[in-house]
Scaffold this motif. Structure first.
Motif, PDB file in Angstrom:
ATOM      1  N   LEU A 174     -17.452  -7.317  26.802  1.00  0.00           N
ATOM      2  CA  LEU A 174     -17.716  -8.591  26.391  1.00  0.00           C
ATOM      3  C   LEU A 174     -17.139  -9.046  25.128  1.00  0.00           C
ATOM      4  O   LEU A 174     -16.667 -10.239  25.037  1.00  0.00           O
ATOM      5  N   PHE A 175     -17.290  -8.138  24.104  1.00  0.00           N
ATOM      6  CA  PHE A 175     -16.551  -8.403  23.021  1.00  0.00           C
ATOM      7  C   PHE A 175     -15.101  -8.971  22.930  1.00  0.00           C
ATOM      8  O   PHE A 175     -14.612  -9.916  22.486  1.00  0.00           O
ATOM      9  N   ILE A 176     -14.262  -8.165  23.796  1.00  0.00           N
ATOM     10  CA  ILE A 176     -12.980  -8.405  23.909  1.00  0.00           C
ATOM     11  C   ILE A 176     -12.842  -9.704  24.560  1.00  0.00           C
ATOM     12  O   ILE A 176     -12.029 -10.506  24.192  1.00  0.00           O
ATOM     13  N   LEU A 177     -13.628  -9.918  25.948  1.00  0.00           N
ATOM     14  CA  LEU A 177     -13.549 -11.071  26.580  1.00  0.00           C
ATOM     15  C   LEU A 177     -13.582 -12.445  25.635  1.00  0.00           C
ATOM     16  O   LEU A 177     -12.611 -13.141  25.611  1.00  0.00           O
ATOM     17  N   PHE A 178     -14.747 -12.467  25.009  1.00  0.00           N
ATOM     18  CA  PHE A 178     -14.911 -13.349  24.285  1.00  0.00           C
ATOM     19  C   PHE A 178     -14.119 -13.745  23.142  1.00  0.00           C
ATOM     20  O   PHE A 178     -13.677 -14.694  22.734  1.00  0.00           O
ATOM     21  N   SER A 179     -13.650 -12.620  22.348  1.00  0.00           N
ATOM     22  CA  SER A 179     -12.520 -12.670  21.319  1.00  0.00           C
ATOM     23  C   SER A 179     -11.345 -13.468  22.125  1.00  0.00           C
ATOM     24  O   SER A 179     -10.681 -14.144  21.431  1.00  0.00           O
ATOM     25  N   LEU A 180     -10.967 -13.021  22.997  1.00  0.00           N
ATOM     26  CA  LEU A 180      -9.675 -13.303  23.757  1.00  0.00           C
ATOM     27  C   LEU A 180     -10.020 -15.148  24.156  1.00  0.00           C
ATOM     28  O   LEU A 180      -8.936 -15.830  23.610  1.00  0.00           O
TER      29      LEU A 180
END
Lengths: 493, 223
Positions: A415-421
């Motif tokens: 989720l962290f990577i998704l939101f950052s993207l």
């Protein structure tokens, strides 16, 4: 000695800033004041690294590496703010045609603001930390509402009321903690000192400490701006004068987070890390998630940066919540990186909105052509803020994600990577629209004029974040590693 | 301990004052006029001072007495005076259209008190306190303070709600830990004094630029 100077320098600067007879005289006083402050900070940090812990004034002052890190952030950002406000405040004062005493008031409050933040991070007594944070709210409300427009009054009112209620909740947490301490045999006069609390924390009643931690997290969390208690944050950041937005977002946020982390250490020692980690992870991820839609649909440049602050608070808190030495290292490193990068972004955004006379994203066009210097740095800064290499935010975010994967927090990490993207895409889109492209305005009446100090205020932070991405100086690394040891019990080395 | 103020002797007295504390917070929720709200606040704070004095004498603690004096100065003199000054300056004595009407608010407040007392009977969380009645009252007052803040539109009522909540927290401190160490209590009181002055200034600024102290008009900033 350094501690007395640390308190005295901002105080004297505040008094001296009441004296000037014209607006050009503020800058030398303010800049020399904050330069002296930074020198004292460096001297003090040197001692902290050598001695480990400094205690003085009858146990009222307690400085270890973690408070040292915060002192460093305060010192650095206040110097940058002094450099930047020299030019910016004169221009914006002309724009609003304010009299000279408004500037005096600004500089006076600015220094008192810095002074209170310093007292918060060097104080040993969690009750006095509470008092300090409440005083900061009251003082900075005047800075938030500096322009005295109807919108800034609204922002200041929301800020003062919401934060006061939040801090009242934190008080309940402190009372519960004090109760737990004196009922497990603690000496009453010492039972609010955080080093003493830590030493007896094993004996605390676990249920009461859980309750206390929840109250403290919600209470100070309001002041930090964790979702869903963040509603004052974009208003206050966007309505405050730019130097104040930088201080609020770069430093004040970390000071409030500092008090939460101090309490987390006690709670971890008493009830184990699982409970606090879950709470921190929840609030951290929720903050990141909530910032996404607001960043995507934002149409005001400073509000965009405010919501990006919300995201970065979420990142720091998530890093703390993952709870391995590597992720905590990422989190404390991110505290420093975000302070510097966000300061840079607010400065350039301030230059842009002063030039275009608007905060509206859709009305700022082709900034690179019209303002070659600020526009370019704004674009680079946006990349740095979103965590692209070669800037230090990339490193700290990378550490946090890496630690999340190593600790098998699969959902959180993805989720962290998704939101950052998503946020990367959204902010890049907005920034591109503002900086690149053809301008409809006439070019010749919109030439950039940046003073030497204004250039310095932008180049220094850019230099710091670029340097930190390839090389962390040994003293800073020691400071960070010791902070991790303090928070987690064991460092990354 | 040759003290005539034993716990058996003080408990009923404190219970009487606890009832007055609760009554005052209900009266605040049920009142429309700002000046009378300030009066009720003053009475509530005086009750707190008396309770502090009784507890201070019963445990023979000079620090508690000093705290009582500071509270008397702040909550019974400085804060009501400042609030009255702001009311006169902003010429807003009456809450015309509150978000929730006073009679409904009184009902909600009473329900809150019943809820807290009921919960304390089943969960027995009052056991961490010296006077369980005062503890329950303190929790109820904190909740009622929040209720006042959300049910009214005037900036001043919000300040009073915050200070009612603070009274609740003060009662909670008193009942669980007999008051904070003196340095901290001093800092908190100082905070409250400065707080009421600064919030008063902001209320007057709201009055200046919005022509009333109705905070529901503060709705320009969104998204």
């Amino acid at each position: 000695m350094e501690i007395i100077l640390l308190i005295l320098i901002p105080f004297i600067t505040a008094i001296l800033c009441l004296l000037p007879k014209n607006e050009k005289q503020f800058a030398p006083i303010q800049i020399s004041g904050s330069l002296c402050l930074l020198l004292v900070v460096i001297k003090l940090l040197n001692n902290v690294i050598k001695l480990g812990v400094i205690k003085s004034f009858n146990n009222l002052v307690y400085i270890d590496a973690f408070s040292g890190l915060l002192i460093l952030i305060i010192g650095t950002v206040s110097l940058l703010v002094s450099l930047y406000s020299a030019d910016y405040m004169i221009k914006s004062n002309e724009e609003y045609s304010f009299p000279l005493w408004k500037l005096k008031k600004f500089y006076f409050l600015l220094n008192i603001f810095v002074l209170t933040m310093l007292t918060v991070v060097i104080s040993n007594n969690i009750g006095l930390v509470w008092v300090g944070i409440e005083v900061i709210t009251l003082i900075s409300a005047f800075l938030v509402g500096y322009y005295n427009k109807s919108t800034s009054i609204e922002a200041a009112w929301k800020y003062i009321i919401l934060c006061s209620v939040g801090i009242a909740f934190a008080m309940i947490g402190i009372i519960l903690c004090f109760y737990a301490a004196i009922h497990s045999g603690g000496v009453e006069s010492l039972s609010l000192n955080w080093d003493y609390l830590l030493s007896i924390s094993k004996k605390f009643n676990p249920n009461i400490i859980k309750l206390a931690f929840a109250f403290i997290l919600i209470g100070y969390g309001t002041k930090v701006g964790l979702a869903p208690m963040h509603s004052w944050l974009p208003d206050a950041y966007s309505e405050a004068p730019t130097p104040v937005s930088a201080l609020l977002s770069g430093v004040l946020l970390k000071c409030s987070l500092y008090s939460i982390i101090r309490f987390t250490i006690i709670a971890n020692e008493s009830i184990g890390a699982a409970f606090t980690n879950n709470m921190l992870l929840f609030f951290g991820m929720f903050s990141i998630a909530l910032s996404v839609p607001f960043i995507m649909t934002q149409n005001q440049i400073k509000r965009l940066l405010a919501y990006s602050s919300l995201e970065h608070i979420g990142i720091i808190v998530t890093g703390l919540g993952i709870g391995s030495p590597l992720s905590i290292f990422g989190a404390v490193f991110h505290m420093f990186n975000h302070a510097i990068t966000k300061t840079l972004m607010f400065f350039t955004a301030g230059n842009l909105s002063l030039k275009f006379q608007t905060k509206d994203i859709s009305k700022i066009k082709s900034a690179i052509n019209i303002m070659p210097f600020s526009g370019t740095i704004f674009l680079i800064g946006a990349l740095a803020l979103m965590g692209s290499p070669p800037f230090s935010v990339f490193l700290s975010e990378f550490y946090i994600i890496r630690a999340g994967i190593l600790e098998k927090h699969w959902v959180i990490s993805s989720l962290f990577i998704l939101f950052s993207l998503i946020i990367f895409g959204a902010i890049m889109y907005q920034t591109m629209n503002m900086t690149i492209g053809n301008s409809t305005e006439e070019k010749n009446n919109l030439r950039e004029e940046v003073s030497k100090l204004g250039v310095l205020a932008l180049v220094i932070p850019l230099f710091i974040i670029t340097l930190l991405s390839v090389w962390i100086p040994a003293p800073l690394f020691k400071l960070l590693n010791r902070s991790v040891e303090i928070i987690h019990g064991k460092g990354i080395l | 301990m040759n003290n005539f103020l034993t716990q058996e002797f003080t408990t009923p007295i404190i219970s009487y004052f606890t009832v007055v504390l609760l009554l005052m917070s209900i009266l605040i929720t049920g009142s429309n006029r700002l000046k009378s709200i300030v009066k009720f606040y003053l009475l509530q704070s005086s009750c707190l001072v008396i309770i502090t004095l009784i507890i201070g004498f019963s445990i023979n603690n000079p620090e508690t007495l000093r705290i009582a004096i500071i509270t008397l100065l702040g909550k019974c003199i400085v804060i009501p005076l400042a609030l009255n000054f702001v009311i006169d300056k902003s010429q807003a004595n009456k809450e015309v259209v509150p978000i929730i009407s006073p009679s409904t608010t009184v009902l909600i407040a009473s329900a809150l008190i019943a809820f807290v007392y009921g919960l304390s009977m089943t969960q027995n969380f009052g056991r961490i306190a010296y006077y369980p009645g005062l503890f329950n009252a303190a929790i109820s007052i904190i909740l009622i303070g929040l209720l006042i803040m959300i049910s009214r539109k005037k900036a001043l009522t919000q300040i009073i709600g915050l200070y009612v909540m603070e009274n609740g927290i003060f009662a909670l401190t008193l009942d669980t830990v007999f008051g904070m160490p003196f340095v901290v209590e001093m800092g908190i009181s100082l905070d409250l004094f400065i707080g009421v002055l600064i919030m008063g200034v902001w209320t007057l600024r709201i009055k200046q630029s919005f022509d009333s102290i109705d905070v529901s008009k503060l709705s320009k900033l969104k998204g």
